[in-house]
Design a protein around this motif. Structure first.
Motif, PDB file in Angstrom:
ATOM      1  N   PRO A  31       5.590   7.739   3.568  1.00 41.44           N
ATOM      2  CA  PRO A  31       6.652   7.728   2.554  1.00 41.44           C
ATOM      3  C   PRO A  31       6.362   6.648   1.510  1.00 41.44           C
ATOM      4  O   PRO A  31       5.925   5.552   1.846  1.00 41.44           O
ATOM      5  N   LEU A  32       6.579   6.980   0.274  1.00 45.38           N
ATOM      6  CA  LEU A  32       6.292   6.060  -0.813  1.00 45.38           C
ATOM      7  C   LEU A  32       7.609   5.589  -1.411  1.00 45.38           C
ATOM      8  O   LEU A  32       8.401   6.390  -1.900  1.00 45.38           O
ATOM      9  N   VAL A  33       7.828   4.310  -1.320  1.00 40.79           N
ATOM     10  CA  VAL A  33       9.040   3.723  -1.870  1.00 40.79           C
ATOM     11  C   VAL A  33       8.659   3.012  -3.157  1.00 40.79           C
ATOM     12  O   VAL A  33       7.880   2.064  -3.136  1.00 40.79           O
ATOM     13  N   MET A  34       9.200   3.490  -4.258  1.00 40.26           N
ATOM     14  CA  MET A  34       8.905   2.900  -5.551  1.00 40.26           C
ATOM     15  C   MET A  34       9.989   1.877  -5.901  1.00 40.26           C
ATOM     16  O   MET A  34      11.162   2.100  -5.631  1.00 40.26           O
ATOM     17  N   PRO A  35       9.611   0.769  -6.518  1.00 39.70           N
ATOM     18  CA  PRO A  35      10.616  -0.230  -6.901  1.00 39.70           C
ATOM     19  C   PRO A  35      11.459   0.286  -8.065  1.00 39.70           C
ATOM     20  O   PRO A  35      11.039   1.149  -8.826  1.00 39.70           O
ATOM     21  N   ALA A  36      12.632  -0.292  -8.177  1.00 38.38           N
ATOM     22  CA  ALA A  36      13.522   0.080  -9.281  1.00 38.38           C
ATOM     23  C   ALA A  36      12.970  -0.492 -10.584  1.00 38.38           C
ATOM     24  O   ALA A  36      12.295  -1.520 -10.597  1.00 38.38           O
ATOM     25  N   ASP A  37      13.261   0.180 -11.681  1.00 41.25           N
ATOM     26  CA  ASP A  37      12.836  -0.311 -12.984  1.00 41.25           C
ATOM     27  C   ASP A  37      13.579  -1.595 -13.318  1.00 41.25           C
ATOM     28  O   ASP A  37      14.751  -1.756 -12.988  1.00 41.25           O
ATOM     29  N   GLY A  38      12.885  -2.472 -13.964  1.00 37.09           N
ATOM     30  CA  GLY A  38      13.512  -3.727 -14.357  1.00 37.09           C
ATOM     31  C   GLY A  38      12.490  -4.835 -14.429  1.00 37.09           C
ATOM     32  O   GLY A  38      11.288  -4.606 -14.263  1.00 37.09           O
ATOM     33  N   PRO A  39      12.952  -6.035 -14.650  1.00 39.17           N
ATOM     34  CA  PRO A  39      12.019  -7.162 -14.756  1.00 39.17           C
ATOM     35  C   PRO A  39      11.400  -7.489 -13.402  1.00 39.17           C
ATOM     36  O   PRO A  39      11.967  -7.210 -12.356  1.00 39.17           O
ATOM     37  N   ALA A  40      10.226  -8.096 -13.474  1.00 41.90           N
ATOM     38  CA  ALA A  40       9.520  -8.479 -12.252  1.00 41.90           C
ATOM     39  C   ALA A  40      10.265  -9.605 -11.545  1.00 41.90           C
ATOM     40  O   ALA A  40      10.877 -10.455 -12.182  1.00 41.90           O
ATOM     41  N   THR A  41      10.201  -9.579 -10.233  1.00 41.14           N
ATOM     42  CA  THR A  41      10.851 -10.607  -9.435  1.00 41.14           C
ATOM     43  C   THR A  41       9.839 -11.708  -9.124  1.00 41.14           C
ATOM     44  O   THR A  41       8.736 -11.427  -8.645  1.00 41.14           O
TER      45      THR A  41
END
Length: 176
Positions: A55-65
């Motif tokens: 399963p591939l979990v993509m991060p949410a769009d937004g600024p880098a943490t």
């Protein structure tokens, strides 16, 4: 079905009666039909093997943490089943970090490095899930080795990891 054919008696011979010889013939057509019906039935009702994928979990769009270097570990998957690693996310100000080398063996492999880093992160931050692992595959690295690195994440229960592109500085570090 089976048939029994009787032949007419030709007359009596000397020496007593002779028993009638009956010939039998079995018609196999219904049996063959049933066999093909069963083969067709099982071919249509069976489930074919389903492809297995991670399963591939993509991060949410937004600024880098931003992640502290003390919470992060970078793995550089190289050719010939080798993996190099350093603590931190990137090369900073042209300063190369200390590069450790390992492989995917069970006894002294990269799994030991990951578990050691998890212990240190848990001791410092109170939770081993704070560890962030960056997996970077070099030019000669194989797909199998990348999957081995992902397997190590699953085996060691690393909560946060990412597969990213290798930088030019890291390629230089591997070459040395």
């Amino acid at each position: 079905m089976a048939e029994i054919n009787t032949s007419p008696e030709n007359g009596r011979r000397k020496g007593g009666r002779r028993s009638k010889k009956l010939s039998t013939r079995v018609d196999m057509t219904p049996m063959v039909d049933l066999g093909f019906l069963l083969i067709t039935f099982f071919m249509l009702t069976t489930t074919m093997s389903k492809p297995k994928a991670l399963p591939l979990v993509m991060p949410a769009d937004g600024p880098a943490t931003a992640v502290a270097d003390s919470k992060s570990l970078t793995l550089l998957v190289d050719k010939d089943n080798r993996v190099a690693w350093y603590e931190g996310l990137t090369v900073r100000d042209g300063q190369f970090p200390v590069l450790g080398r390992s492989d995917f063996s069970v006894e002294n492999g990269i799994g030991n490095v990951i578990r050691d880093k998890q212990r240190r992160v848990a001791k410092t931050y109170g939770d081993a899930d704070e560890l962030v692992v960056m997996i970077k595959v070099a030019e000669g690295g194989s797909y199998r080795n990348m999957v081995d690195a992902l397997d190590e994440m699953k085996i060691n229960r690393v909560a946060r990891y990412a597969v990213v592109d290798i930088t030019a500085e890291e390629v230089k570090m591997l070459a040395e």
